[in-house]
Design an enzyme around this catalytic site. Structure first.
Site, PDB file in Angstrom:
ATOM      1  N   GLU A   1     -14.085 -10.291  -5.763  1.00 39.67           N
ATOM      2  CA  GLU A   1     -14.320 -10.841  -4.429  1.00 39.67           C
ATOM      3  C   GLU A   1     -15.759 -10.566  -4.008  1.00 39.67           C
ATOM      4  O   GLU A   1     -16.337  -9.539  -4.370  1.00 39.67           O
ATOM      5  CB  GLU A   1     -13.332 -10.172  -3.461  1.00 39.67           C
ATOM      6  N   PHE A   2     -16.329 -11.483  -3.242  1.00 43.04           N
ATOM      7  CA  PHE A   2     -17.723 -11.321  -2.787  1.00 43.04           C
ATOM      8  C   PHE A   2     -17.791 -11.249  -1.255  1.00 43.04           C
ATOM      9  O   PHE A   2     -18.686 -11.819  -0.647  1.00 43.04           O
ATOM     10  CB  PHE A   2     -18.580 -12.499  -3.267  1.00 43.04           C
TER      11      PHE A   2
ATOM     12  N   ASP B   1       0.860  -1.182   0.000  1.00 35.96           N
ATOM     13  CA  ASP B   1       0.000   0.000   0.000  1.00 35.96           C
ATOM     14  C   ASP B   1       0.898   1.235   0.000  1.00 35.96           C
ATOM     15  O   ASP B   1       2.051   1.178   0.428  1.00 35.96           O
ATOM     16  CB  ASP B   1      -0.922   0.008   1.233  1.00 35.96           C
TER      17      ASP B   1
ATOM     18  N   CYS C   1     -20.666  -0.757  -1.020  1.00 35.39           N
ATOM     19  CA  CYS C   1     -20.743  -1.668  -2.173  1.00 35.39           C
ATOM     20  C   CYS C   1     -22.077  -1.664  -2.915  1.00 35.39           C
ATOM     21  O   CYS C   1     -22.107  -1.440  -4.127  1.00 35.39           O
ATOM     22  CB  CYS C   1     -20.422  -3.078  -1.734  1.00 35.39           C
TER      23      CYS C   1
ATOM     24  N   THR D   1     -13.969  -4.716  -7.821  1.00 37.71           N
ATOM     25  CA  THR D   1     -15.188  -4.714  -8.639  1.00 37.71           C
ATOM     26  C   THR D   1     -15.060  -3.616  -9.687  1.00 37.71           C
ATOM     27  O   THR D   1     -14.806  -2.460  -9.347  1.00 37.71           O
ATOM     28  CB  THR D   1     -16.417  -4.445  -7.739  1.00 37.71           C
TER      29      THR D   1
ATOM     30  N   ARG E   1     -19.699   4.275   5.713  1.00 41.45           N
ATOM     31  CA  ARG E   1     -19.834   4.791   4.346  1.00 41.45           C
ATOM     32  C   ARG E   1     -21.274   4.635   3.859  1.00 41.45           C
ATOM     33  O   ARG E   1     -21.848   3.556   3.952  1.00 41.45           O
ATOM     34  CB  ARG E   1     -18.894   4.033   3.384  1.00 41.45           C
TER      35      ARG E   1
END
Ligand code: UGA
Length: 441
Positions: free
Chosen positions: A147-148, A30, A259, A122, A329
């Site tokens: 990814e889920f 990162d 999301c 995503t 968020r």
């Protein structure tokens, strides 16, 4: 295998830790030095049940480390997972791919020719095909495998996903990834290989479908309130049909988080771009219904307080977008709190985990150190995040500190009878006539 994970946010941290726990040698990268130092000290920047002990275990094993040195890290591995954020653009429904492009720039600079890049973020349909062309110029292969993860149960989801879907454009890449995902397929997880476009659309469709389920039940809550009916009984009844199922039919103030709305809007944007206007219009309604529930909740507060909210003391229980996370968020509770504040109410919040971050971003609210403290002197209590501990609240005990015994259950999760039997005015979206028939309103 030696692998790198680019991006150490929510997805990257969880994924890197889980891959290390499967025995791989993982370096997570990162740009944020402070974040990397904290992660190397096993201190994630967010709350996720089970993550910290796993992080401690994997750091101690030597299989996992975090770094800001992308150049060295990317050179040392044969497989690179991209886990950077793909937020909504600030000026519309489309997706901001800035972080994704930055990570691809780093990969093209530093990765060894022949390395395999796997996108986990995503992305809008068409992104992977476009990136594959660029990466092939550097002899780098690309696969996309979104990814889920569900926040609050991410470790379990990452270790035992409902499925893994992988978009590939070559059988060699498929062979490598069949090997990488072997621990999952051996454990019975369905691993689906397909093309890039189907993969990208599948991830967006999954979230749009979940959003549609929630908005459907919330639209039914609206008609229950207008025509008469109890949305909770209705949801339970239709959910008995296993083709419909009980999950994601909990009516209330609607979905939030980083999301569902973002992916819904990304799909709206793609549908418009490809001229599939019916899909765009359909999903726009899902989005609108969701946002309208926040408005409906504020209206119900006004109704319960019998007039303008200027000067009213409002206690909010739960501000995270859902339980078991400190993520705020696009939290529906935040949206409601802001409107109540604009209307002149004094808002006092309590949340088991999201206090620190909420204080940081929204210092204009009041904060209680406990449920009782936040509710002290309140004209009304709003239950907006269904944390398990709120289900344990004793109405008679809370009744001793509030000014008026009024509760709006924004998640339709509390035991209404318990509250009503203690003399509380209990209300919830979609149950207006049901509660009035029982003589409470
Ligand atoms: C969502 C999807 O559920 C994951 O499968 C997906 O991987 C993830 O997005 C992602 O794209 O990364 P998440 O955002 O963690 O996961 O949250 P959900 O559990 O889906 O909940 C979303 C919101 O819907 C919450 O605000 C929750 O309170 C609300 N909700 C959920 C309802 O209002 N009613 C319900 O019946 C269920």
């Amino acid at each position: 295998m030696k692998m790198a994970v680019l991006g150490s946010g929510y997805l990257g941290t969880v994924y890197a830790t889980v891959m290390a726990s499967l025995g791989h040698q993982v370096v997570a990268i990162d740009v944020d030095e402070q974040k990397i130092d904290s992660l190397n000290a096993a201190e994630p920047a967010f709350h996720e049940p089970g993550l910290k002990p796993l992080l401690i275990q994997e750091l101690a094993s030597g299989r996992l480390r975090f770094t800001t040195d992308a150049a060295t890290a990317l050179k040392s591995v044969g497989i690179i997972f991209i886990c950077v954020g793909t937020p909504q653009s600030i000026d519309g429904n489309s997706t901001d791919l800035k972080f994704l492009y930055e990570s691809v720039d780093a990969i093209t600079c530093f990765a060894n020719a022949g390395a395999l890049v796997v996108g986990k973020s995503t992305v809008p349909v068409g992104t992977a095909a476009q990136l594959a062309v660029r990466l092939s110029e550097y002899q780098l292969d690309l696969a996309w495998s979104p990814e889920f993860l569900r926040e609050g149960e991410a470790i379990r989801n990452a270790m035992m996903p409902d499925r893994i879907i992988v978009g590939v454009n070559s059988s060699d890449v498929e062979m490598v990834l069949r090997e990488v995902y072997k621990p999952f397929s051996n454990a019975g997880v369905k691993v689906i290989f397909t093309d890039f476009h189907t993969t990208e659309l599948s991830k967006l469709a999954a979230n749009a479908f979940l959003a549609t389920k929630i908005s459907f039940v919330n639209a039914m809550a609206e008609i229950c309130d207008s025509a008469g009916g109890d949305v909770l009984v209705l949801a339970g009844a239709i959910g008995c049909d296993e083709r419909i199922g009980q999950r994601f039919l909990q009516p209330g103030i609607g979905f939030g988080g980083g999301c569902l709305a973002k992916d819904l809007r990304s799909l709206i944007s793609s549908a418009s771009r490809y001229g599939v206007d019916n899909l765009a219009k359909f999903l726009e309604q899902v989005d609108e219904i969701n946002l309208r529930q926040r408005h409906n909740a504020v209206q119900l507060v006004e109704e319960m307080c019998r007039g303008p909210l200027l000067g009213k003391k409002i206690c909010i229980l739960g501000i995270a977008f859902k339980p078991n996370t400190d993520d705020i968020r696009d939290s529906a509770a935040i949206g409601i709190a802001l409107t109540l504040k604009e209307l002149g109410a004094t808002v006092r919040i309590y949340d088991p985990r999201a206090m620190k971050i909420t204080k940081h971003h929204y210092p204009m609210f009041g904060f209680g150190s406990s449920v009782m403290d936040a509710a002290y002197g309140a004209d009304i209590v709003l239950h907006l995040t269904d944390w398990p501990e709120f289900l344990e609240i004793e109405p008679s005990q809370l009744g001793t500190v509030v000014q008026h015994k009024r509760i709006l259950d924004g998640r339709n999760a509390l035991n209404s009878e318990l509250w009503m039997n203690d003399g509380w005015s209990y209300r919830a979206l979609g149950r207006r006539t049901a509660l009035s028939r029982s003589g409470i309103i």
